[in-house]
Motif scaffolding. Structure first.
Motif, PDB file in Angstrom:
ATOM      1  N   LYS A  56       0.614  -1.050  -0.435  1.00 52.88           N
ATOM      2  CA  LYS A  56       0.552  -0.227   0.255  1.00 52.88           C
ATOM      3  C   LYS A  56       1.133   0.978   0.253  1.00 52.88           C
ATOM      4  O   LYS A  56       0.516   2.109  -0.902  1.00 52.88           O
ATOM      5  CB  LYS A  56      -0.603  -0.008   1.399  1.00 52.88           C
ATOM      6  N   GLU A  57       1.971   1.299   1.033  1.00 53.29           N
ATOM      7  CA  GLU A  57       2.758   2.304   0.704  1.00 53.29           C
ATOM      8  C   GLU A  57       3.462   2.900  -0.526  1.00 53.29           C
ATOM      9  O   GLU A  57       3.585   3.712  -1.115  1.00 53.29           O
ATOM     10  CB  GLU A  57       3.460   2.639   1.576  1.00 53.29           C
ATOM     11  N   ARG A  59       2.279   1.773  -3.211  1.00 50.77           N
ATOM     12  CA  ARG A  59       1.521   2.504  -4.284  1.00 50.77           C
ATOM     13  C   ARG A  59       1.497   3.676  -4.551  1.00 50.77           C
ATOM     14  O   ARG A  59       0.909   4.346  -5.149  1.00 50.77           O
ATOM     15  CB  ARG A  59      -0.156   1.941  -4.478  1.00 50.77           C
ATOM     16  N   LYS A  60       1.111   3.830  -2.936  1.00 53.35           N
ATOM     17  CA  LYS A  60       0.788   5.416  -2.470  1.00 53.35           C
ATOM     18  C   LYS A  60       1.647   6.712  -3.137  1.00 53.35           C
ATOM     19  O   LYS A  60       2.392   7.462  -3.547  1.00 53.35           O
ATOM     20  CB  LYS A  60       0.722   6.072  -1.200  1.00 53.35           C
ATOM     21  N   GLU A  63       1.269   6.897  -6.484  1.00 53.65           N
ATOM     22  CA  GLU A  63       0.689   7.363  -7.727  1.00 53.65           C
ATOM     23  C   GLU A  63       0.556   8.569  -7.629  1.00 53.65           C
ATOM     24  O   GLU A  63       0.349   9.153  -8.304  1.00 53.65           O
ATOM     25  CB  GLU A  63      -0.855   6.879  -6.714  1.00 53.65           C
ATOM     26  N   SER A  64       1.823   9.089  -6.330  1.00 58.08           N
ATOM     27  CA  SER A  64       2.027  10.317  -6.269  1.00 58.08           C
ATOM     28  C   SER A  64       2.889  11.373  -7.410  1.00 58.08           C
ATOM     29  O   SER A  64       3.029  11.913  -7.549  1.00 58.08           O
ATOM     30  CB  SER A  64       2.236  11.123  -4.534  1.00 58.08           C
TER      31      SER A  64
ATOM     32  N   SER B 124      -8.691  -2.793  -1.938  1.00 55.06           N
ATOM     33  CA  SER B 124      -7.040  -1.771  -2.410  1.00 55.06           C
ATOM     34  C   SER B 124      -6.779  -1.044  -3.290  1.00 55.06           C
ATOM     35  O   SER B 124      -5.937  -0.458  -3.354  1.00 55.06           O
ATOM     36  CB  SER B 124      -5.707  -2.110  -1.720  1.00 55.06           C
ATOM     37  N   SER B 125      -7.195  -1.731  -3.873  1.00 55.11           N
ATOM     38  CA  SER B 125      -7.533  -1.361  -6.077  1.00 55.11           C
ATOM     39  C   SER B 125      -8.965  -1.062  -6.713  1.00 55.11           C
ATOM     40  O   SER B 125     -10.232  -2.359  -5.794  1.00 55.11           O
ATOM     41  CB  SER B 125      -7.039  -2.040  -6.775  1.00 55.11           C
TER      42      SER B 125
END
Lengths: 73, 132
Positions: A56-57, A59-60, A63-64, B124-125
């Motif tokens: 998740k980190e 991805r963040k 994405e940024s 999460s997606s």
């Protein structure tokens, strides 16, 4: 010996196909490449909850990066 | 088989697919530099979770589902899907769960750990766009 290895390879392939389909139904966002990496990390003893937090980190962060790319376009 | 370091590096690389680096390099941000930063971030999260695991029992206590087997957690998700009207998805998920081999017959050592990971990443997606 070779036949036992083939049997195991087929079992792994079949399991990976099912895991990918479950992953898709759960909307996890993992593709086959990242799922394979995650499977190997779990096999190395990485805690699945910690691994999900890492994903998740990552991805963040990516994405940024992509969002900043869109802003400069 | 690869080491944890190599695998985390590969995970960072795969999370950067689709990012264009040509113009970024001109601005001083290289793929290698960003990948290093991602790896630092990944290790930071892993280590923070490691320390949380050590204190979990004394601080907040285990959650109700902490000891639930991952297959049961997937079945709980199936139930939630049914309740929210997604019967077809629930049935497909149950079908796949039945197909998933257990233990050594799966060819993997940690199939339940992988299933646990999928449960943590569930939703999460965004779901794929529906076709009309």
């Amino acid at each position: 010996m070779a036949s036992a290895a083939n049997t195991n390879l087929n079992a792994v392939r079949e399991t990976m196909d099912v895991l990918l389909e479950i992953s898709r139904l759960l909307n996890t966002g993992l593709d086959m490449e990242s799922l394979s990496i995650c499977v190997r990390l779990c096999e190395q003893g990485i805690n699945p909850e910690a691994l999900s937090a890492v994903i998740k980190e990552l991805r963040k962060a990516s994405e940024s990066l992509k969002a900043s790319e869109n802003c400069t376009n | 088989s690869s080491s944890i370091t190599e695998l985390l590096g590969a995970l960072c690389d795969s999370s950067l697919s689709g990012v264009s680096w040509k113009r970024r390099a001109l601005g001083g941000l290289s793929r290698e530099g960003f990948c290093r930063a991602l790896k630092r971030c990944a290790y930071g999260v892993l280590l923070s979770k490691l320390f949380q695991d050590g204190t979990k029992g004394s601080a907040s206590g285990p959650s109700a589902t902490a000891n639930t087997p991952p297959r049961n957690k997937v079945l709980m998700i199936c139930f939630d899907l049914r309740v929210s009207g997604c019967r077809e998805e629930a049935e497909r998920l149950e079908e796949q769960l039945e197909r998933l081999p257990e233990g050594e017959s799966s060819g993997l050592k940690e199939v339940d750990a992988v299933l646990e990971l999928l449960v943590h990443l569930a939703g999460s997606s965004p779901p794929p766009p529906t076709s009309f």
